[in-house]
Design a protein around this motif. Structure first.
Motif, mmCIF file in Angstrom:
data_model
loop_
_atom_site.group_PDB
_atom_site.id
_atom_site.type_symbol
_atom_site.label_atom_id
_atom_site.label_comp_id
_atom_site.label_asym_id
_atom_site.label_seq_id
_atom_site.Cartn_x
_atom_site.Cartn_y
_atom_site.Cartn_z
ATOM 1 N N ASP A 5 9.959 3.735 -19.435
ATOM 2 C CA ASP A 5 9.633 4.266 -18.123
ATOM 3 C C ASP A 5 9.498 3.062 -17.196
ATOM 4 N N ARG A 6 10.526 2.793 -16.407
ATOM 5 C CA ARG A 6 10.548 1.559 -15.620
ATOM 6 C C ARG A 6 9.441 1.516 -14.567
ATOM 7 N N ASP A 7 9.097 2.662 -14.006
ATOM 8 C CA ASP A 7 8.013 2.663 -13.029
ATOM 9 C C ASP A 7 6.705 2.226 -13.678
ATOM 10 N N ARG A 8 6.447 2.731 -14.879
ATOM 11 C CA ARG A 8 5.220 2.353 -15.571
ATOM 12 C C ARG A 8 5.257 0.894 -15.997
ATOM 13 N N PHE A 9 6.395 0.463 -16.499
ATOM 14 C CA PHE A 9 6.528 -0.929 -16.922
ATOM 15 C C PHE A 9 6.384 -1.859 -15.721
ATOM 16 N N PHE A 10 6.942 -1.451 -14.578
ATOM 17 C CA PHE A 10 6.795 -2.242 -13.362
ATOM 18 C C PHE A 10 5.325 -2.380 -12.992
ATOM 19 N N ARG A 11 4.585 -1.280 -13.056
ATOM 20 C CA ARG A 11 3.161 -1.339 -12.719
ATOM 21 C C ARG A 11 2.401 -2.233 -13.699
ATOM 22 N N GLN A 12 2.760 -2.169 -14.977
ATOM 23 C CA GLN A 12 2.104 -3.027 -15.961
ATOM 24 C C GLN A 12 2.349 -4.504 -15.650
ATOM 25 N N LEU A 13 3.591 -4.839 -15.353
ATOM 26 C CA LEU A 13 3.902 -6.231 -15.014
ATOM 27 C C LEU A 13 3.201 -6.653 -13.731
ATOM 28 N N MET A 14 3.119 -5.743 -12.756
ATOM 29 C CA MET A 14 2.481 -6.081 -11.501
ATOM 30 C C MET A 14 0.979 -6.306 -11.702
ATOM 31 N N VAL A 15 0.333 -5.451 -12.494
ATOM 32 C CA VAL A 15 -1.094 -5.621 -12.761
ATOM 33 C C VAL A 15 -1.346 -6.917 -13.523
ATOM 34 N N TYR A 16 -0.524 -7.166 -14.554
ATOM 35 C CA TYR A 16 -0.709 -8.401 -15.316
ATOM 36 C C TYR A 16 -0.448 -9.620 -14.434
ATOM 37 N N VAL A 54 0.830 -1.203 0.000
ATOM 38 C CA VAL A 54 0.000 0.000 0.000
ATOM 39 C C VAL A 54 0.869 1.259 0.000
ATOM 40 N N ILE A 55 1.892 1.299 0.858
ATOM 41 C CA ILE A 55 2.753 2.477 0.929
ATOM 42 C C ILE A 55 3.508 2.683 -0.374
ATOM 43 N N ALA A 56 4.043 1.594 -0.925
ATOM 44 C CA ALA A 56 4.808 1.709 -2.171
ATOM 45 C C ALA A 56 3.921 2.204 -3.309
ATOM 46 N N THR A 57 2.659 1.800 -3.313
ATOM 47 C CA THR A 57 1.747 2.197 -4.385
ATOM 48 C C THR A 57 1.274 3.632 -4.232
ATOM 49 N N THR A 58 0.995 4.041 -3.008
ATOM 50 C CA THR A 58 0.401 5.364 -2.793
ATOM 51 C C THR A 58 1.428 6.475 -2.596
ATOM 52 N N ARG A 59 2.638 6.125 -2.163
ATOM 53 C CA ARG A 59 3.645 7.144 -1.857
ATOM 54 C C ARG A 59 4.843 7.120 -2.793
ATOM 55 N N SER A 60 4.835 6.217 -3.769
ATOM 56 C CA SER A 60 5.928 6.119 -4.754
ATOM 57 C C SER A 60 7.295 5.925 -4.108
ATOM 58 N N VAL A 61 7.313 5.136 -3.036
ATOM 59 C CA VAL A 61 8.575 4.774 -2.397
ATOM 60 C C VAL A 61 9.015 3.429 -2.973
ATOM 61 N N SER A 91 5.358 -12.058 -12.833
ATOM 62 C CA SER A 91 5.377 -11.041 -11.782
ATOM 63 C C SER A 91 6.745 -10.370 -11.717
ATOM 64 N N PRO A 92 6.797 -9.049 -11.551
ATOM 65 C CA PRO A 92 8.103 -8.372 -11.476
ATOM 66 C C PRO A 92 8.904 -8.748 -10.238
ATOM 67 N N PHE A 93 8.269 -9.467 -9.289
ATOM 68 C CA PHE A 93 8.981 -9.885 -8.093
ATOM 69 C C PHE A 93 9.600 -11.264 -8.244
ATOM 70 N N SER A 94 9.233 -11.979 -9.293
ATOM 71 C CA SER A 94 9.844 -13.278 -9.551
ATOM 72 C C SER A 94 11.130 -13.068 -10.345
ATOM 73 N N THR A 95 11.946 -14.111 -10.429
ATOM 74 C CA THR A 95 13.219 -13.981 -11.147
ATOM 75 C C THR A 95 12.992 -13.622 -12.606
ATOM 76 N N ASN A 96 12.093 -14.328 -13.275
ATOM 77 C CA ASN A 96 11.860 -14.075 -14.703
ATOM 78 C C ASN A 96 11.292 -12.685 -14.935
ATOM 79 N N GLY A 97 10.303 -12.304 -14.144
ATOM 80 C CA GLY A 97 9.737 -10.974 -14.299
ATOM 81 C C GLY A 97 10.748 -9.880 -14.021
ATOM 82 N N ALA A 98 11.597 -10.099 -13.026
ATOM 83 C CA ALA A 98 12.637 -9.115 -12.708
ATOM 84 C C ALA A 98 13.624 -8.972 -13.861
#
Length: 461
Positions: free
Chosen positions: A428-439, A16-23, A411-418
């Protein structure tokens, strides 16, 4: 409140914090690992750092370092043009070529992350140049790796079949392979249709003049021409934007064959040899992909320092921090028994079909952050008690667990997604990260239920 439940709630707070506060989520996860590990799990620093993914850290750094050098000296541009010529200019075929290539590598014995580490940087460089959605290209690479990942001679297939044999469960090596192959092939087909594949077909073949370098067509890499945008949205997939110009190094001959503006100079030849050496070392001699990539990158940097001067700065450090932090926290969860606690709670449910679908979901959720094989090794034994009752088919259950625990590797948190996130150039890595996370979230939500419905409910095995 139990320590295990506290650790899960803290993970939710981190998201929640990472999503809402961009940390950076990795930094938050390191702090959470320290707090939960020390105050809740009574772990010392060594216990907390036991979950740090040192091998993945080296893989991410080494592979992105090597391919940053390849981009700097024009090798990836040369490979992109070679791929276009291979498919006679039909850009729409390239995602399927990458899918098939990674699938073939894992089917013959490559570890899935190694195959993705080899193919993803080239595939995503191609996506950037030809305005293909990086989400489409990256997920095609990962799903291709999983499509071949359970062949009888593959690493995943051998491990899972060994667990099945050890637990004395009925098994089907061919059935397991086909279940993963068909599931990932169907997912890839849907992705291709949704993320711009039809528009890519409509573009037809890339014309020779479109594939070359013409004055005013673009700018040097990093400029503001067509290739300099972020290119992370799916709306650009298959669009009419012409490919960007090839960056020209000082002294480069721009009269290359077939209008590409690229020829194989000594630096590019050496880089191609290094990439082949990476494949041979990893697949043929089972050497570590990260350490091998770092070694090859250092050799190239020493020989051509001008080309590689900025390569270290182009390593995806923010991605490294994110992935290593989250996986360190997952390691704390494993150390304090949270994952086992959740699995045993589900295994104790008296309704076999309900327990089966919940185990599939646990496999998917945990595997999105941790080792796919590791979670299968834990969940298959947990399923033994209700499989022994005969109400659930063992072959279908094992196949459903295998599919659920591996398709989420996007998932961007798995080895392959990372690796996909780190390998994408000029995005834009932040946007790409969000796309991978949503997918990845969509896959986690949908695939376990579908796998359960198709493979478990009919009672296969």
């Amino acid at each position: 409140m139990s320590p295990e439940l506290i650790s899960i709630l803290v993970l939710v707070v981190v998201f929640v914090i990472a999503t809402t506060r961009s940390v950076n989520m990795g930094a938050l996860a390191f702090a959470a690992a320290f707090g939960v590990g020390t105050l809740v799990a009574d772990l010392d620093a060594d216990g907390i750092f036991a979950g740090f993914p040192g091998d993945l850290f080296v893989v991410l750094v080494g592979v992105t370092y090597l391919f940053a050098i390849a981009r700097a000296n024009g090798t990836t541009d040369w490979l992109v043009h070679a791929a276009v010529r291979l498919v006679r200019g039909r850009v729409a075929l390239i995602p399927w070529v990458m899918f098939a290539l990674t699938g073939a590598l894992t089917a013959i014995g490559a570890v899935s992350p190694a195959a993705v580490a080899i193919v993803a940087p080239i595939a995503l460089s191609f996506a950037t140049r030809y305005s293909i959605s990086p989400l489409l290209m990256g997920t095609m690479v990962v799903h291709g790796a999983q499509a071949g990942g359970f062949s009888p001679i593959s690493i995943y297939g051998s491990i899972v079949n060994g667990i099945v044999e050890r637990e004395k469960l009925p098994g089907s090596e061919v059935g397991l392979f086909l279940a993963s192959l068909v599931a990932n092939l169907l997912i890839a087909a849907v992705l291709f249709a949704v993320l711009g594949g039809r528009k890519l077909w409509a573009r037809g073949a890339v014309a020779p003049e479109e594939d070359g370098t013409t004055p005013g067509e673009g700018t040097e890499r990093g400029g503001t021409g067509p290739a300099a945008g972020t290119g992370t949205g799916t709306g650009t997939a298959g669009g009419g934007t012409a490919p960007a110009a090839v960056a020209v190094r000082p002294g480069q001959d721009t009269g290359g064959a077939e209008g590409t503006g690229l020829r194989l100079d000594p630096a590019r030849i050496a880089t191609l040899i290094a990439l082949v050496a990476l494949v041979v070392a990893v697949l043929g001699f089972d050497l570590d992909a990260g350490l091998t990539a770092v070694t090859l990158a250092v050799v190239l940097s020493t020989a051509w320092p001008d080309d590689s001067r900025r390569a270290v700065g182009e390593i995806a450090w923010s991605t490294v921090l994110l992935i290593c932090g989250v996986l360190t926290y997952v390691g704390v969860l494993e150390e304090m028994g949270t994952i086992t606690w959740a699995g045993e709670g589900v295994g104790g449910i008296g309704v076999p079909l309900l327990a089966a679908v919940l185990l599939c979901y646990i496999g998917a959720i945990v595997s999105a952050f941790a080792s796919s094989v590791g979670i299968m090794g834990a969940l298959i034994p947990l399923a033994v008690p209700f499989l022994a009752q005969g109400e659930i088919g063992a072959v279908g259950m094992v196949a459903a667990l295998a599919v659920s625990a591996t398709v989420v590797d996007v998932s961007p948190f798995s080895t392959n997604g990372a690796l996909v996130l780190a390998a994408a150039p000029d995005v834009d890595r932040d946007r790409f990260f969000r796309q991978l996370m949503v997918y990845g979230g969509i896959v986690v939500a949908a695939v376990p239920a579908l796998a359960w419905l198709v493979l478990v409910v009919p009672g296969f095995g």
